[in-house]
Write an enzyme that holds these catalytic residues in place. Sequence first.
Site: not given
Ligand code: DX5
Ligand code: ZN
Length: 221
Positions: A35, A176
Amino acid sequence: MRGLLSPSVMCADLLHLADEIEKLDKLGVEYLHIDFMDNKFVPNITFDTNMVRSFKKPMRNIKRDIHIMAFEPQQYFDAMEIGEGDLVSVHFEACKDVHAVLNDIKGRGADPCIAISPDTPVDTVKDFLDEVKAVLLMTVYPGFAGQPMAPKSMERLSELRKIVDDSCKDVKIEVDGHVSWDHCGEMRERGADIFVAGSSSVYGKDYPLDKAVERFYTLVK
Ligand code: DX5
Ligand code: ZN
């Protein structure tokens, strides 16, 4: 074909990232979800472009799944060394000219992916199915790990599956956000292909990483 796993590296042990990536590489996961946030499109910052570039080094078999939560994402592509094998998601809501950005990704030999946030109508993606390898459906509001699922996410996932199937295009669906132990099986049934697994599953407290990855694959086969 089984569901594909993309562990979210922002949820990993940030003080031992090279070890974490090598562990995932050995476990045979398909992607590493990276990310990138600009603190404007979303009120948060995670990794800078140097880190996004450096993730390539310890990766033998895993591909980078780069999720760019930033306005005008093309400005970062050189610094990230976007190229062959990368899956690169850019947000519909963050680009002035989405077609040009997707074309730029393709021109670098990477796989373009359009990401939509929870408040963006699912049928928005219809204009881009000819230009992408995947659609990233945000099932939380982008920007932070550990959030609850956004309302109507499951219905949106089924709607997106139908749109992609009706288009007869070979486009994968990635989910996601809060892809939890309780939800990942239903997400698979509703048509998700790639699963971003973060604090609500493989980086949760319930299992060591190897057991968590093994369990995840049984739930999304
Ligand atoms: C949110 C991110 C995701 C998120 C996924 O903006 O893109 O990668 O962190 O992890 P969890 O399971 O904590 O939602
Ligand atoms: Zn993400």
